[in-house]
Motif scaffolding. Structure first.
Motif, PDB file in Angstrom:
ATOM      1  N   ALA A  46       0.984  -1.418   0.460  1.00 51.40           N
ATOM      2  CA  ALA A  46      -0.343  -0.085   0.045  1.00 51.40           C
ATOM      3  C   ALA A  46       1.202   1.308  -0.185  1.00 51.40           C
ATOM      4  O   ALA A  46       0.759   2.890  -0.187  1.00 51.40           O
ATOM      5  CB  ALA A  46      -1.122   0.025   0.900  1.00 51.40           C
ATOM      6  N   GLU A  47       2.117   1.184   0.235  1.00 49.11           N
ATOM      7  CA  GLU A  47       2.856   2.298   0.154  1.00 49.11           C
ATOM      8  C   GLU A  47       3.766   2.365  -1.451  1.00 49.11           C
ATOM      9  O   GLU A  47       3.606   3.857  -1.276  1.00 49.11           O
ATOM     10  CB  GLU A  47       4.390   2.031   1.117  1.00 49.11           C
ATOM     11  CG  GLU A  47       3.911   1.978   2.947  1.00 49.11           C
ATOM     12  CD  GLU A  47       5.249   1.056   3.604  1.00 49.11           C
ATOM     13  OE1 GLU A  47       5.916   1.885   2.986  1.00 49.11           O
ATOM     14  OE2 GLU A  47       4.839   1.459   4.630  1.00 49.11           O
ATOM     15  N   ASP A  48       3.134   1.606  -1.828  1.00 50.64           N
ATOM     16  CA  ASP A  48       3.926   1.775  -3.340  1.00 50.64           C
ATOM     17  C   ASP A  48       3.016   2.507  -4.382  1.00 50.64           C
ATOM     18  O   ASP A  48       1.920   2.327  -4.298  1.00 50.64           O
ATOM     19  CB  ASP A  48       4.748   0.384  -4.062  1.00 50.64           C
ATOM     20  CG  ASP A  48       4.984  -0.209  -2.845  1.00 50.64           C
ATOM     21  OD1 ASP A  48       6.411   0.734  -2.189  1.00 50.64           O
ATOM     22  OD2 ASP A  48       4.711  -1.375  -3.147  1.00 50.64           O
ATOM     23  N   ALA A  49       3.471   3.268  -4.567  1.00 50.70           N
ATOM     24  CA  ALA A  49       2.173   4.450  -5.350  1.00 50.70           C
ATOM     25  C   ALA A  49       2.413   3.696  -7.437  1.00 50.70           C
ATOM     26  O   ALA A  49       1.581   4.155  -7.695  1.00 50.70           O
ATOM     27  CB  ALA A  49       2.716   5.984  -6.286  1.00 50.70           C
ATOM     28  N   TYR A  50       3.554   2.807  -7.990  1.00 49.24           N
ATOM     29  CA  TYR A  50       3.542   2.373  -8.762  1.00 49.24           C
ATOM     30  C   TYR A  50       4.704   1.990  -9.737  1.00 49.24           C
ATOM     31  O   TYR A  50       5.811   1.665  -8.815  1.00 49.24           O
ATOM     32  CB  TYR A  50       3.528   3.994 -10.130  1.00 49.24           C
ATOM     33  CG  TYR A  50       4.710   4.928 -10.212  1.00 49.24           C
ATOM     34  CD1 TYR A  50       5.487   5.092 -11.009  1.00 49.24           C
ATOM     35  CD2 TYR A  50       4.159   5.860  -9.145  1.00 49.24           C
ATOM     36  CE1 TYR A  50       6.193   6.069 -11.421  1.00 49.24           C
ATOM     37  CE2 TYR A  50       4.642   7.758  -9.387  1.00 49.24           C
ATOM     38  CZ  TYR A  50       6.131   7.140 -10.905  1.00 49.24           C
ATOM     39  OH  TYR A  50       7.470   7.983 -10.410  1.00 49.24           O
ATOM     40  N   VAL A  51       4.651   1.247 -10.001  1.00 50.80           N
ATOM     41  CA  VAL A  51       6.038   0.790 -10.790  1.00 50.80           C
ATOM     42  C   VAL A  51       6.369   1.132 -12.655  1.00 50.80           C
ATOM     43  O   VAL A  51       4.830   1.101 -13.095  1.00 50.80           O
ATOM     44  CB  VAL A  51       5.523  -1.013 -11.216  1.00 50.80           C
ATOM     45  CG1 VAL A  51       6.503  -1.495 -12.093  1.00 50.80           C
ATOM     46  CG2 VAL A  51       5.336  -2.121  -9.928  1.00 50.80           C
ATOM     47  N   ILE A  52       7.231   1.761 -12.820  1.00 53.95           N
ATOM     48  CA  ILE A  52       7.554   1.811 -14.333  1.00 53.95           C
ATOM     49  C   ILE A  52       9.034   1.430 -14.225  1.00 53.95           C
ATOM     50  O   ILE A  52       9.877   1.185 -13.913  1.00 53.95           O
ATOM     51  CB  ILE A  52       7.861   3.384 -13.399  1.00 53.95           C
ATOM     52  CG1 ILE A  52       7.927   4.236 -15.970  1.00 53.95           C
ATOM     53  CG2 ILE A  52       8.975   3.978 -12.782  1.00 53.95           C
ATOM     54  CD1 ILE A  52       8.317   5.901 -14.826  1.00 53.95           C
ATOM     55  N   TYR A  53       9.571   1.027 -15.856  1.00 55.65           N
ATOM     56  CA  TYR A  53      10.116   1.117 -16.297  1.00 55.65           C
ATOM     57  C   TYR A  53      11.330   1.958 -17.099  1.00 55.65           C
ATOM     58  O   TYR A  53      10.575   2.860 -17.432  1.00 55.65           O
ATOM     59  CB  TYR A  53       8.990  -0.177 -17.502  1.00 55.65           C
ATOM     60  CG  TYR A  53       9.036  -1.556 -17.258  1.00 55.65           C
ATOM     61  CD1 TYR A  53      10.263  -2.738 -16.923  1.00 55.65           C
ATOM     62  CD2 TYR A  53       7.992  -1.621 -16.123  1.00 55.65           C
ATOM     63  CE1 TYR A  53       9.852  -3.497 -16.488  1.00 55.65           C
ATOM     64  CE2 TYR A  53       7.649  -2.600 -15.695  1.00 55.65           C
ATOM     65  CZ  TYR A  53       8.606  -4.005 -15.670  1.00 55.65           C
ATOM     66  OH  TYR A  53       8.138  -5.293 -15.568  1.00 55.65           O
ATOM     67  N   THR A  54      12.078   1.056 -17.249  1.00 48.39           N
ATOM     68  CA  THR A  54      13.583   2.141 -17.466  1.00 48.39           C
ATOM     69  C   THR A  54      13.322   2.172 -18.500  1.00 48.39           C
ATOM     70  O   THR A  54      12.960   1.305 -19.597  1.00 48.39           O
ATOM     71  CB  THR A  54      14.640   1.896 -16.447  1.00 48.39           C
ATOM     72  OG1 THR A  54      15.101   0.338 -17.362  1.00 48.39           O
ATOM     73  CG2 THR A  54      14.643   1.930 -15.262  1.00 48.39           C
ATOM     74  N   SER A  55      14.054   2.693 -20.162  1.00 49.14           N
ATOM     75  CA  SER A  55      13.293   2.460 -21.121  1.00 49.14           C
ATOM     76  C   SER A  55      14.525   2.172 -21.477  1.00 49.14           C
ATOM     77  O   SER A  55      14.862   1.448 -23.408  1.00 49.14           O
ATOM     78  CB  SER A  55      14.195   4.296 -21.774  1.00 49.14           C
ATOM     79  OG  SER A  55      16.281   4.406 -21.140  1.00 49.14           O
ATOM     80  N   GLY A  56      16.089   1.433 -20.764  1.00 47.71           N
ATOM     81  CA  GLY A  56      16.464   0.895 -21.742  1.00 47.71           C
ATOM     82  C   GLY A  56      17.760   0.607 -22.123  1.00 47.71           C
ATOM     83  O   GLY A  56      18.212   0.197 -23.331  1.00 47.71           O
ATOM     84  N   SER A  57      17.825   2.976 -22.400  1.00 46.26           N
ATOM     85  CA  SER A  57      19.019   3.004 -23.439  1.00 46.26           C
ATOM     86  C   SER A  57      20.185   2.727 -22.667  1.00 46.26           C
ATOM     87  O   SER A  57      21.238   2.564 -23.207  1.00 46.26           O
ATOM     88  CB  SER A  57      18.674   4.656 -23.125  1.00 46.26           C
ATOM     89  OG  SER A  57      18.957   5.294 -21.769  1.00 46.26           O
ATOM     90  N   THR A  58      20.675   2.705 -21.308  1.00 51.62           N
ATOM     91  CA  THR A  58      21.828   1.898 -20.699  1.00 51.62           C
ATOM     92  C   THR A  58      21.755   0.747 -20.590  1.00 51.62           C
ATOM     93  O   THR A  58      23.018   0.035 -19.732  1.00 51.62           O
ATOM     94  CB  THR A  58      21.647   2.790 -19.433  1.00 51.62           C
ATOM     95  OG1 THR A  58      21.094   2.317 -18.438  1.00 51.62           O
ATOM     96  CG2 THR A  58      22.164   4.535 -19.988  1.00 51.62           C
ATOM     97  N   GLY A  59      20.565   0.061 -21.204  1.00 53.84           N
ATOM     98  CA  GLY A  59      20.875  -2.080 -20.944  1.00 53.84           C
ATOM     99  C   GLY A  59      19.516  -2.054 -20.974  1.00 53.84           C
ATOM    100  O   GLY A  59      18.075  -2.125 -21.511  1.00 53.84           O
ATOM    101  N   THR A  60      19.367  -3.337 -20.101  1.00 48.92           N
ATOM    102  CA  THR A  60      17.551  -4.362 -20.296  1.00 48.92           C
ATOM    103  C   THR A  60      16.664  -3.338 -19.448  1.00 48.92           C
ATOM    104  O   THR A  60      17.196  -3.185 -18.449  1.00 48.92           O
ATOM    105  CB  THR A  60      18.210  -5.445 -19.713  1.00 48.92           C
ATOM    106  OG1 THR A  60      18.917  -6.463 -21.249  1.00 48.92           O
ATOM    107  CG2 THR A  60      16.574  -5.951 -20.180  1.00 48.92           C
ATOM    108  N   PRO A  61      16.284  -2.842 -20.393  1.00 48.79           N
ATOM    109  CA  PRO A  61      14.416  -1.842 -19.258  1.00 48.79           C
ATOM    110  C   PRO A  61      14.468  -3.102 -17.270  1.00 48.79           C
ATOM    111  O   PRO A  61      14.571  -4.727 -17.854  1.00 48.79           O
ATOM    112  CB  PRO A  61      13.296  -2.519 -20.083  1.00 48.79           C
ATOM    113  CG  PRO A  61      14.054  -2.519 -21.726  1.00 48.79           C
ATOM    114  CD  PRO A  61      15.111  -3.225 -21.204  1.00 48.79           C
ATOM    115  N   LYS A  62      13.997  -2.308 -16.999  1.00 51.43           N
ATOM    116  CA  LYS A  62      13.801  -2.511 -15.382  1.00 51.43           C
ATOM    117  C   LYS A  62      13.112  -2.063 -14.382  1.00 51.43           C
ATOM    118  O   LYS A  62      12.254  -1.179 -15.103  1.00 51.43           O
ATOM    119  CB  LYS A  62      15.472  -2.878 -14.587  1.00 51.43           C
ATOM    120  CG  LYS A  62      16.020  -1.352 -13.794  1.00 51.43           C
ATOM    121  CD  LYS A  62      17.169  -1.732 -13.265  1.00 51.43           C
ATOM    122  CE  LYS A  62      17.723  -0.138 -13.396  1.00 51.43           C
ATOM    123  NZ  LYS A  62      18.721   0.145 -14.468  1.00 51.43           N
TER     124      LYS A  62
END
Length: 504
Positions: A46-62
């Protein structure tokens, strides 16, 4: 999508069927098998607002989990910088997959504002976006860096943006003079240059632009926002003795950037400190899946208040001046090594922006083709955007670069463009730029050869073979010339071989 499904490990996926090309209905994608252990992924709370993925421009998106507390902290900072009355109009143009959309949405909804969605025909049209801001009487806007020249040009032409009370710019380095011009035209505007990676809650530092900002230097990213700690730590390159020895003679740019005049091991000649930026405090998120490796980007350490707190290694190189103000210099992974020397792209870009008529610059390395290793196979490419009505003479640009930069930092090519391609998140698409740039011709057309150099044709051909290109390219907007090693660049090994060949 496959990566998101794998991370989420859903028991079922519900989707409305979409027609196939043959007219039949396509069902939802089958969910991937559940992982054998829930420990492979972090449960959201409940403390978490969202999950977002990195663009992957510096490696695998996470996947990155960002908490409510970080968003609330950032919103409090925005209000403290400039409170906007309820009922004001806020623009939104960022993709929902980009964390700037969080800034746009919640600065409005958390303060009783009206969120106005940018029409698709204005979203990626800088001049059209500027006019839309004026027409809609927008009070707060996130403005992508690539749109700022159009904002400044519109203001020069009488565009009425006096409704703007607060604007936040970010994503790419921005010349101080450009933001200073906008601030002088709109003295009532609170203009903020923000900084923050995807791994944190949108913004971790802010810099308020003043009317006295001038020049081509990069606008600082400022100081930490509330409840946030920013550390400048030596990079692995700077703590490697061999790399330090190379850096003493092989870093391109100002003497103050390459030298350690104050003897702290990672300092600048002006008494400031440079290194990798680490973020600590409530803004720091966490990875959806545990990190692997000996040096995780997320870690825990004791903060300045004596309590453990999360930290994140950004991979961004910054300089902190004597007043504690930070300036973004580049990425650890964007440090270029060309011709056997280390070149900092930011320093070359700074030298380019100082040229008359140049408003934006970007420097990239064109890698050697697979399996090719030869002098000139790796090349430094510079891209510049001229000011409206300006004519850039590439020969003059190269002449000034040779005066300012070490020979190995002078780009092989300078390409003039009207604009830079952008990713869906409003960042410059570096891969697209390189893909759109043809390799320099193997020989120099007779019309571009120096008429008064009196160089033996055979010797000139030998230089061109060793240097691996023609030096400058004007694309569709200009012409180029090649006149010496400083203009085209080369390698020490290649030059030595050329000299031996010339004697023969």
């Amino acid at each position: 999508m496959e990566r998101i499904l794998a991370d989420a490990a859903p028991a079922a996926v519900f989707d409305s069927p979409s027609p196939r090309t043959d007219g039949s209905a396509a069902g939802a994608p089958a969910p991937p098998p559940r992982p054998g252990r829930w420990g492979d992924a972090t449960r959201v709370t409940a403390e978490d607002a969202y999950v977002i993925y990195t663009s992957g421009s510096t490696g695998t998106p996470k996947g990155i989990v960002v908490q409510h507390r970080g968003i609330a902290n950032m919103l409090d900072e925005c209000v403290a910088r400039r409170a906007i009355p309820p009922g004001a109009r806020y623009s939104t143009c960022a993709s929902p997959g980009f964390d700037a959309a969080v800034l746009e949405t919640w600065t409005a909804l958390a303060t009783g504002g009206e969120l106005v969605v940018t029409p698709d025909d204005r979203r990626w049209h800088p001049a059209g976006f500027a006019r839309w801001l004026a027409d809609e009487r927008i009070a707060h806007s996130y403005i992508p860096a690539a749109f700022l020249p159009a904002i400044a040009e519109g203001l020069r032409d009488g565009l009425d943006l006096r409704s703007m009370q607060r604007a936040i710019v970010a994503v790419e380095p921005i010349p101080r003079g450009l933001l200073g011009e906008i601030k002088r035209a709109l003295p009532g505007l609170t203009l903020i240059n923000g900084y923050g990676p995807t791994e944190a809650a949108v913004c971790v530092s802010m810099y308020e632009v003043g009317e006295d900002e001038t020049g081509p230097e990069r606008t600082p990213i400022g100081t930490a926002i509330r409840n946030t700690e920013l550390l400048v730590e030596p990079t692995e390159t700077e703590t490697d003795p061999e790399a330090e020895a190379d850096a003493d003679e092989a870093t391109a740019g100002d003497a103050g950037t390459a030298a350690d005049a104050d003897g702290d091991g990672n300092g600048d000649g002006d008494g400031g400190v440079r290194g990798e930026l680490h973020i600590g405090g409530v803004q720091v998120g966490r990875t959806l899946r545990p990190e692997r490796g000996d040096r995780p980007a997320f870690y825990t350490r004791t903060g300045s208040d004596g309590t453990p707190r999360p930290y994140y290694r950004t991979g961004d190189i910054v300089r902190r001046d004597r007043e504690g103000v930070l300036t973004f210099l580049g990425r650890v992974d964007h440090m270029l090594k060309v011709r056997g020397y280390r070149v900092e792209a930011g320093d070359v870009e700074h030298a380019l922006i100082e040229q008359p008529g140049v408003t934006q610059a970007l420097v990239l390395k064109r890698p050697a083709p697979d399996g090719v290793y030869a002098p000139g196979a790796e090349q430094l490419i510079a891209y510049v955007i001229p000011a409206p009505g300006a004519r850039i003479v590439l020969g003059d640009v190269h002449e000034r670069l040779r005066e300012r930069l070490p020979w190995y930092a002078v780009p092989h090519q300078v390409v003039v463009r009207d604009s830079f391609p952008l990713t869906a998140h409003g960042k410059t698409d570096r891969n697209a730029l390189l893909a759109q740039t043809p390799a320099p011709a193997a020989d120099v057309p007779p019309s571009e050869r120096p008429d008064d150099a009196h160089i033996e044709p055979g010797l000139l051909d030998l230089w061109q073979e060793v240097l691996g290109g023609t030096g400058v390219s004007g694309g569709a907007s200009g012409t180029g010339r090649t006149d010496g090693t400083g203009g085209t660049g080369g390698t020490e090994a290649g030059a030595a071989g050329e000299a031996e060949g010339a004697r023969a």
